[in-house]
Scaffold this active site. Structure first.
Site, short mmCIF file in Angstrom:
data_model
loop_
_atom_site.label_atom_id
_atom_site.label_comp_id
_atom_site.label_asym_id
_atom_site.label_seq_id
_atom_site.Cartn_x
_atom_site.Cartn_y
_atom_site.Cartn_z
NE ARG A 4 -32.25 -13.41 -14.70
CZ ARG A 4 -31.42 -14.28 -15.28
NH1 ARG A 4 -31.88 -15.37 -15.84
NH2 ARG A 4 -30.12 -14.04 -15.29
CD GLU A 30 -26.19 -11.78 -25.33
OE1 GLU A 30 -25.15 -11.27 -25.75
OE2 GLU A 30 -26.36 -12.12 -24.15
CG HIS A 64 -29.21 -5.22 -14.02
ND1 HIS A 64 -27.99 -5.70 -14.40
CD2 HIS A 64 -30.11 -5.88 -14.79
CE1 HIS A 64 -28.14 -6.60 -15.35
NE2 HIS A 64 -29.42 -6.72 -15.62
CB SER A 95 -18.32 -18.26 -10.42
OG SER A 95 -19.44 -18.59 -9.71
CD GLU A 121 -26.62 -8.69 -10.71
OE1 GLU A 121 -25.52 -8.19 -10.92
OE2 GLU A 121 -27.04 -9.70 -11.32
NE ARG A 167 -25.48 -16.17 -10.30
CZ ARG A 167 -25.29 -15.03 -9.67
NH1 ARG A 167 -25.66 -14.88 -8.43
NH2 ARG A 167 -24.72 -14.03 -10.29
CE LYS A 198 -24.27 -4.77 -21.26
NZ LYS A 198 -23.83 -5.83 -20.33
CE LYS A 243 -37.18 -6.86 2.41
NZ LYS A 243 -38.17 -6.22 3.30
P1 0O2 Z 1 -24.28 -14.60 -15.51
O1 0O2 Z 1 -23.66 -15.82 -16.06
O2 0O2 Z 1 -25.72 -14.42 -15.96
O3 0O2 Z 1 -24.15 -14.44 -14.02
P2 0O2 Z 1 -20.47 -7.27 -12.85
O4 0O2 Z 1 -21.80 -7.93 -12.56
O5 0O2 Z 1 -20.02 -6.41 -11.72
O6 0O2 Z 1 -19.46 -8.27 -13.27
P3 0O2 Z 1 -21.47 -5.58 -14.99
O7 0O2 Z 1 -21.29 -6.15 -16.36
O8 0O2 Z 1 -21.28 -4.12 -14.82
O9 0O2 Z 1 -20.47 -6.31 -14.05
O10 0O2 Z 1 -22.88 -5.91 -14.45
P4 0O2 Z 1 -24.24 -5.81 -15.22
O11 0O2 Z 1 -24.17 -5.08 -16.50
O12 0O2 Z 1 -25.19 -5.29 -14.18
O13 0O2 Z 1 -24.53 -7.34 -15.55
C1 0O2 Z 1 -24.66 -8.29 -14.56
C2 0O2 Z 1 -25.50 -9.45 -15.04
O14 0O2 Z 1 -26.58 -9.01 -15.88
C3 0O2 Z 1 -24.78 -10.46 -15.90
O15 0O2 Z 1 -24.10 -11.34 -15.08
C4 0O2 Z 1 -25.93 -11.12 -16.64
O16 0O2 Z 1 -26.67 -12.01 -15.80
C5 0O2 Z 1 -26.81 -9.94 -16.93
N1 0O2 Z 1 -26.39 -9.31 -18.20
C6 0O2 Z 1 -25.77 -8.12 -18.34
N2 0O2 Z 1 -25.54 -7.87 -19.63
C7 0O2 Z 1 -26.03 -8.91 -20.34
C8 0O2 Z 1 -26.09 -9.22 -21.73
O17 0O2 Z 1 -25.63 -8.49 -22.59
N3 0O2 Z 1 -26.68 -10.41 -22.07
C9 0O2 Z 1 -27.19 -11.26 -21.15
N4 0O2 Z 1 -27.76 -12.40 -21.59
N5 0O2 Z 1 -27.13 -11.01 -19.82
C10 0O2 Z 1 -26.56 -9.85 -19.43
P5 0O2 Z 1 -22.86 -12.16 -15.63
O18 0O2 Z 1 -22.01 -12.49 -14.46
O19 0O2 Z 1 -22.21 -11.43 -16.77
O20 0O2 Z 1 -23.46 -13.44 -16.22
#
Ligand code: 0O2
Length: 232
Positions: A98, A175, A141, A70, A160, A64, A133, A41
């Site tokens: 992404r 980060e 997102h 995981s 997502e 991914r 944040k 899309k």
């Molecule tokens: P990874 O290793 O990248 O997959 P949830 O997704 O339900 O566990 P949350 O925290 O409410 O919970 O979701 P959110 O805020 O939508 O974040 C989901 C993903 O966004 C994260 O997946 C990261 O990929 C990215 N993300 C969110 N906050 C940050 C941040 O502060 N820094 C960075 N670098 N990435 C962020 P994962 O599983 O945490 O990590």
């Protein structure tokens, strides 16, 4: 066929019996297909913008599929049953797409055009660009649901989607490395967190200035185009 064992990073493991193997394979395959659907899309939108405006709002798309390890870890962490049904009902990030864009405007443009499509249902939106944040993280997102057609029929699969600029991606990657670095001295961790916070502000200001320059170039181009037409 023998049972296989899936071990999470925490060391915990589950054993998947041959009877459940088919279920697991079908589960992973549905999410892999949903990634393909959503990626396509975005590629189609990019191609259409290129055709109509000679402009690509997408720089790169990364995808991914969460690993079984995981998925197990996340289910355990949340105290949920270790089943594909529990993962389907409770996890929204098994499939991840992404989209990295040159400019902030592209992000909202693509999100709008994606959500206009009648086979894409928005389940949740988190706008960390409008409201970054605390650590400086910015991205848009979207959790969407889209159909995947299997031999058994239509299933709705959650994906997502993270939309961000090149600057946001640059920042988030660094980060992320800091976040997962084990055994760092707490003082250094705090210093680096502070520096990253400042870099997030610089990225935001860079995105704004680059967007401003682009708008000025486009306004000029439109005027020049109009002038060119008058002389034809
Ligand atoms: P990874 O290793 O990248 O997959 P949830 O997704 O339900 O566990 P949350 O925290 O409410 O919970 O979701 P959110 O805020 O939508 O974040 C989901 C993903 O966004 C994260 O997946 C990261 O990929 C990215 N993300 C969110 N906050 C940050 C941040 O502060 N820094 C960075 N670098 N990435 C962020 P994962 O599983 O945490 O990590």
């Amino acid at each position: 066929m023998e049972s296989i064992s899936v071990t999470a990073d925490s060391g915990e493991s589950i054993t998947i019996s041959p009877e459940n193997m088919g279920d697991m394979v079908a589960f992973m395959s549905r999410y892999a297909c949903a990634i393909m659907e959503v990626e396509t899309k975005f590629n189609v939108l990019n191609a259409q913008f290129n055709a109509s405006k000679s402009y690509n709002p997408i720089d790169t798309i990364k995808t991914r599929l969460k690993t079984p390890e995981s998925i197990v870890e996340k289910l355990r962490r949340r105290g949920l049953p270790l089943t594909t049904q529990a993962a389907e009902d409770n996890l929204t990030d098994v499939a991840g797409v992404r989209v990295i864009c040159p400019f902030v405007e592209d992000i909202y443009l693509l999100a709008d055009y994606l959500l206009m499509q009648d086979d894409v249902e928005l389940l949740e939106k988190k706008d960390y660009i409008a409201k970054p944040k605390g650590n400086g993280y910015r991205s848009l997102h979207l959790i969407v649901q889209t159909p995947v057609f299997t031999p058994q029929g239509k299933t709705l699969v959650k994906v997502e989607i993270q939309l961000r600029t090149i600057a946001m991606e640059f920042w988030a990657n660094l980060e992320h490395r800091l976040r997962y670095k084990k055994g760092l001295d707490p003082e250094l961790l705090e210093d680096l967190g502070g520096e990253l916070r400042e870099c997030a502000d610089i990225c935001e200001s860079l995105d704004q200035r680059m967007g401003g320059i682009r708008r000025k170039i486009e306004a000029t181009t439109t005027l020049l185009d109009a002038a060119d037409k008058e002389w034809q």
